[in-house]
Write a protein that holds these residues in place. Structure first.
Motif, PDB file in Angstrom:
ATOM      1  N   VAL A  27      -0.185   0.444 -10.983  1.00 16.83           N
ATOM      2  CA  VAL A  27      -1.421  -0.110 -10.390  1.00 16.83           C
ATOM      3  C   VAL A  27      -1.894   0.694  -9.185  1.00 16.83           C
ATOM      4  O   VAL A  27      -1.111   1.363  -8.510  1.00 16.83           O
ATOM      5  N   ASN A  28      -3.175   0.550  -8.898  1.00 18.83           N
ATOM      6  CA  ASN A  28      -3.851   1.178  -7.760  1.00 18.83           C
ATOM      7  C   ASN A  28      -3.438   0.505  -6.440  1.00 18.83           C
ATOM      8  O   ASN A  28      -2.777  -0.528  -6.455  1.00 18.83           O
ATOM      9  N   PRO A  29      -3.883   1.051  -5.306  1.00 19.96           N
ATOM     10  CA  PRO A  29      -3.519   0.461  -4.010  1.00 19.96           C
ATOM     11  C   PRO A  29      -4.021  -0.970  -3.834  1.00 19.96           C
ATOM     12  O   PRO A  29      -5.050  -1.358  -4.385  1.00 19.96           O
ATOM     13  N   GLY A  30      -3.270  -1.709  -3.031  1.00 22.73           N
ATOM     14  CA  GLY A  30      -3.677  -3.052  -2.624  1.00 22.73           C
ATOM     15  C   GLY A  30      -4.164  -3.024  -1.177  1.00 22.73           C
ATOM     16  O   GLY A  30      -4.468  -1.955  -0.634  1.00 22.73           O
TER      17      GLY A  30
ATOM     18  N   THR B 167      -0.723   2.864  -5.978  1.00 24.76           N
ATOM     19  CA  THR B 167      -1.252   4.183  -5.597  1.00 24.76           C
ATOM     20  C   THR B 167      -2.312   4.656  -6.583  1.00 24.76           C
ATOM     21  O   THR B 167      -2.251   4.334  -7.778  1.00 24.76           O
ATOM     22  N   CYS B 168      -3.246   5.444  -6.071  1.00 24.35           N
ATOM     23  CA  CYS B 168      -4.270   6.038  -6.938  1.00 24.35           C
ATOM     24  C   CYS B 168      -3.852   7.428  -7.413  1.00 24.35           C
ATOM     25  O   CYS B 168      -4.607   8.091  -8.123  1.00 24.35           O
ATOM     26  N   THR B 169      -2.673   7.891  -6.999  1.00 26.52           N
ATOM     27  CA  THR B 169      -2.164   9.191  -7.471  1.00 26.52           C
ATOM     28  C   THR B 169      -0.793   9.009  -8.139  1.00 26.52           C
ATOM     29  O   THR B 169       0.190   9.640  -7.735  1.00 26.52           O
TER      30      THR B 169
ATOM     31  N   ALA C 215      -7.388   3.272 -15.639  1.00 31.68           N
ATOM     32  CA  ALA C 215      -8.518   3.085 -14.737  1.00 31.68           C
ATOM     33  C   ALA C 215      -8.209   3.983 -13.521  1.00 31.68           C
ATOM     34  O   ALA C 215      -7.233   4.734 -13.560  1.00 31.68           O
ATOM     35  N   GLU C 216      -8.992   3.872 -12.449  1.00 34.43           N
ATOM     36  CA  GLU C 216      -8.951   4.791 -11.292  1.00 34.43           C
ATOM     37  C   GLU C 216      -9.547   6.132 -11.723  1.00 34.43           C
ATOM     38  O   GLU C 216      -8.874   7.026 -12.250  1.00 34.43           O
ATOM     39  N   SER C 217     -10.852   6.233 -11.453  1.00 38.63           N
ATOM     40  CA  SER C 217     -11.632   7.328 -12.027  1.00 38.63           C
ATOM     41  C   SER C 217     -11.117   8.710 -11.626  1.00 38.63           C
ATOM     42  O   SER C 217     -11.145   9.635 -12.430  1.00 38.63           O
TER      43      SER C 217
ATOM     44  N   VAL D  38      -9.719   9.215  12.156  1.00 38.17           N
ATOM     45  CA  VAL D  38      -9.635  10.429  11.333  1.00 38.17           C
ATOM     46  C   VAL D  38      -8.744  10.031  10.157  1.00 38.17           C
ATOM     47  O   VAL D  38      -7.617   9.569  10.363  1.00 38.17           O
ATOM     48  N   TRP D  39      -9.269  10.155   8.944  1.00 40.26           N
ATOM     49  CA  TRP D  39      -8.538   9.661   7.758  1.00 40.26           C
ATOM     50  C   TRP D  39      -8.288  10.784   6.762  1.00 40.26           C
ATOM     51  O   TRP D  39      -9.210  11.441   6.306  1.00 40.26           O
ATOM     52  N   ILE D  40      -7.013  10.950   6.423  1.00 40.25           N
ATOM     53  CA  ILE D  40      -6.612  11.894   5.366  1.00 40.25           C
ATOM     54  C   ILE D  40      -5.840  11.096   4.317  1.00 40.25           C
ATOM     55  O   ILE D  40      -4.946  10.312   4.673  1.00 40.25           O
ATOM     56  N   GLY D  41      -6.198  11.294   3.043  1.00 40.98           N
ATOM     57  CA  GLY D  41      -5.444  10.586   2.009  1.00 40.98           C
ATOM     58  C   GLY D  41      -6.325   9.802   1.056  1.00 40.98           C
ATOM     59  O   GLY D  41      -5.972   8.698   0.646  1.00 40.98           O
ATOM     60  N   CYS D  42      -7.465  10.366   0.691  1.00 45.25           N
ATOM     61  CA  CYS D  42      -8.319   9.769  -0.351  1.00 45.25           C
ATOM     62  C   CYS D  42      -8.702  10.881  -1.316  1.00 45.25           C
ATOM     63  O   CYS D  42      -9.503  11.735  -0.949  1.00 45.25           O
ATOM     64  N   PRO D  43      -8.147  10.900  -2.532  1.00 46.64           N
ATOM     65  CA  PRO D  43      -7.051  10.085  -3.045  1.00 46.64           C
ATOM     66  C   PRO D  43      -5.762  10.284  -2.232  1.00 46.64           C
ATOM     67  O   PRO D  43      -5.668  11.224  -1.455  1.00 46.64           O
ATOM     68  N   HIS D  44      -4.807   9.400  -2.453  1.00 51.13           N
ATOM     69  CA  HIS D  44      -3.562   9.376  -1.688  1.00 51.13           C
ATOM     70  C   HIS D  44      -2.983  10.776  -1.463  1.00 51.13           C
ATOM     71  O   HIS D  44      -2.924  11.592  -2.389  1.00 51.13           O
ATOM     72  N   ALA D  45      -2.533  10.994  -0.224  1.00 47.53           N
ATOM     73  CA  ALA D  45      -2.063  12.328   0.180  1.00 47.53           C
ATOM     74  C   ALA D  45      -0.799  12.749  -0.569  1.00 47.53           C
ATOM     75  O   ALA D  45       0.075  11.928  -0.872  1.00 47.53           O
TER      76      ALA D  45
ATOM     77  N   ILE E  67      -8.054   2.933   3.222  1.00 52.91           N
ATOM     78  CA  ILE E  67      -9.037   2.382   4.160  1.00 52.91           C
ATOM     79  C   ILE E  67     -10.146   1.620   3.429  1.00 52.91           C
ATOM     80  O   ILE E  67     -10.735   0.692   3.961  1.00 52.91           O
ATOM     81  N   ILE E  68     -10.418   1.996   2.178  1.00 53.31           N
ATOM     82  CA  ILE E  68     -11.503   1.345   1.451  1.00 53.31           C
ATOM     83  C   ILE E  68     -11.083  -0.028   0.925  1.00 53.31           C
ATOM     84  O   ILE E  68     -11.854  -0.983   1.000  1.00 53.31           O
ATOM     85  N   VAL E  69      -9.878  -0.127   0.390  1.00 54.65           N
ATOM     86  CA  VAL E  69      -9.482  -1.398  -0.240  1.00 54.65           C
ATOM     87  C   VAL E  69      -8.755  -2.329   0.719  1.00 54.65           C
ATOM     88  O   VAL E  69      -8.410  -3.454   0.359  1.00 54.65           O
TER      89      VAL E  69
ATOM     90  N   SER F 244     -14.616  13.936   0.187  1.00 51.25           N
ATOM     91  CA  SER F 244     -16.012  13.648  -0.164  1.00 51.25           C
ATOM     92  C   SER F 244     -16.122  12.323  -0.917  1.00 51.25           C
ATOM     93  O   SER F 244     -17.170  11.683  -0.886  1.00 51.25           O
ATOM     94  N   LYS F 245     -15.066  11.916  -1.607  1.00 47.11           N
ATOM     95  CA  LYS F 245     -15.092  10.595  -2.245  1.00 47.11           C
ATOM     96  C   LYS F 245     -15.136   9.510  -1.170  1.00 47.11           C
ATOM     97  O   LYS F 245     -15.890   8.550  -1.260  1.00 47.11           O
ATOM     98  N   ALA F 246     -14.304   9.676  -0.135  1.00 46.84           N
ATOM     99  CA  ALA F 246     -14.293   8.692   0.951  1.00 46.84           C
ATOM    100  C   ALA F 246     -15.672   8.588   1.600  1.00 46.84           C
ATOM    101  O   ALA F 246     -16.084   7.510   2.032  1.00 46.84           O
TER     102      ALA F 246
END
Ligand code: F3S
Length: 396
Positions: free
Chosen positions: A77-80, A117-119, A136-138, A286-293, A348-350, A365-367
């Protein structure tokens, strides 16, 4: 769509409510898209797992499904909404925590692995070439279709769950040779150097070609992190489920480069990069990790901040497996000692932790899309290097 006797029994409800619902979803999808039959899958990956996205309605649906059905294939599954080990530091509301845990436990009752996780392809769930899966998870869909050569359509959280329960998916689109063929050649006339530039390129290409499958020429041999950023943007901005890179991706030799063609030069790329930089009044994260690092990205951050003090709030989001690996290498303690925050299981999004952010600096750029759309933040996309320099007190 042809159904086997067992599939017909499932659809009739002989196996219980959850399997009947799952079959109804798969049959409806198959009929809309003209599938001839259902085919076996090896794994599933479900998105839309945060209680922030699901709400009570989504949770009730999951609980209904979990009453009498279990997944038949490996399912992740994706992040919670928060880090299961650090919810206190994240200042998450107790009510939200209770609901999110209910979501996770409901998935677990169905036999789903709470990888959050998305990765998943970095460690927990890496499909093999030629395997049919239902993901899922495009961003992950585009990456595994293109780079690994696994076969999946862009599933929703619900259709991926339905496939996980039945162990099958309708045979159409990206599960077929024709559905995976490139429709347009995209020629890159300059050299990309940094990881985040692949995200900007994905944004640019998607804006020019819509949802066509591109055949890239002149893209060199990008790393897995580079194609992660590229996949995330192609899928976010164009709904593009797959791409080919000449002489690099496994199926590029199976197809001729299409005659319809666009060219992207350095000037257009630089102009586009500037479009992904809002005027920031303030930067609160400052956010790094979209998709997960990845482990490499975390190592890069650790090497840069070792022995220094961060002035701005630096947040890294990653998968639990990568976090544990990074802990073994001491990267996480180095980053935390510098004042940085590293979270697994969420982003940060979910997560509710992203609410109210006014300005965010990020390499993704997705973030940029989701922070502006969902969080109403202003966003500036820059290299990981620039992001960290800024967090250490530098100028943009
Ligand atoms: Fe992953 Fe969250 Fe980005 S789920 S792709 S880090 S929006």
């Amino acid at each position: 769509m042809y159904l086997t006797k067992e599939e017909e029994r499932m659809l009739r409800g002989d196996y219980g409510y959850g399997y009947r619902k799952a079959m109804e979803i798969l049959v409806a999808l198959g009929e809309i898209y003209g599938a001839d039959r259902l085919i076996d899958i090896e794994s599933a990956h479900i998105s839309g797992v945060s209680y922030k996205n699901l709400g009570d309605e989504g949770l009730d649906f999951l609980k209904e499904m979990a009453r009498d059905s279990r997944v038949r294939v490996r399912t992740t599954v994706n992040p919670g909404g928060f880090d299961l080990g650090q919810w206190r530091q994240m200042a998450i509301d107790q009510g939200f925590i209770a609901k999110q845990l209910e979501v996770i436990n409901t998935f677990r009752r169905m036999g789903v692995e709470a990888t959050l996780t998305c990765t998943p392809y970095y460690s927990q769930n890496l499909p093999r070439r030629g395997e049919h899966v239902s993901w899922a998870e495009s961003s992950a869909v585009t990456l595994i279709n293109s780079v690994i050569g696994a076969y999946t359509n862009r599933e929703s959280g619900i259709s991926a769950l339905a496939s996980a329960l039945v162990g099958k998916t309708p045979n159409y689109g990206l599960h077929t040779y024709e559905g995976r063929g490139p429709k347009i050649t995209v020629e890159i006339k300059f050299r990309l150097r940094e990881i985040h530039e692949y995200g900007i390129l994905g944004y640019l290409v998607a804006n020019r070609i819509g949802n066509l499958i591109p055949y890239f020429k002149g893209l060199g041999r990008p790393t897995i992190d580079m194609v992660k950023y590229l996949s995330a943007s192609l899928s976010t901005y164009g709904g593009i489920p797959m791409f080919h890179i000449e002489n690099v991706t496994p199926e590029s030799k199976n197809y001729e480069p299409p005659t319809e063609r666009i060219v992207i030069d350095e000037k257009e790329f630089k102009d586009t990069s500037r479009r992904l930089r809002d005027d920031l009044d303030a930067v609160d994260m400052v956010w790094i990790g979209c998709p997960h690092a990845s482990l490499d990205e975390i190592k890069y951050v650790a090497d840069k901040v070792r022995g220094r003090k961060l002035i701005k709030r630096l947040v890294i989001t990653t998968s639990r497996d990568v976090l544990l690996e990074a802990m073994k290498e001491d990267y996480i303690s180095v980053i935390r000692l510098a004042g940085g925050e590293v979270y697994a299981d969420t982003c940060i999004i979910v997560s509710p932790m992203g609410a109210g952010l006014k300005g965010v600096l990020t390499s993704s750029s997705k973030a940029y899309y989701y922070l502006r759309g969902v969080n109403k933040s202003k966003v500036y996309v820059a290299s990981i290097d620039k992001c960290i320099d800024f967090a250490l007190g530098g100028e943009l």
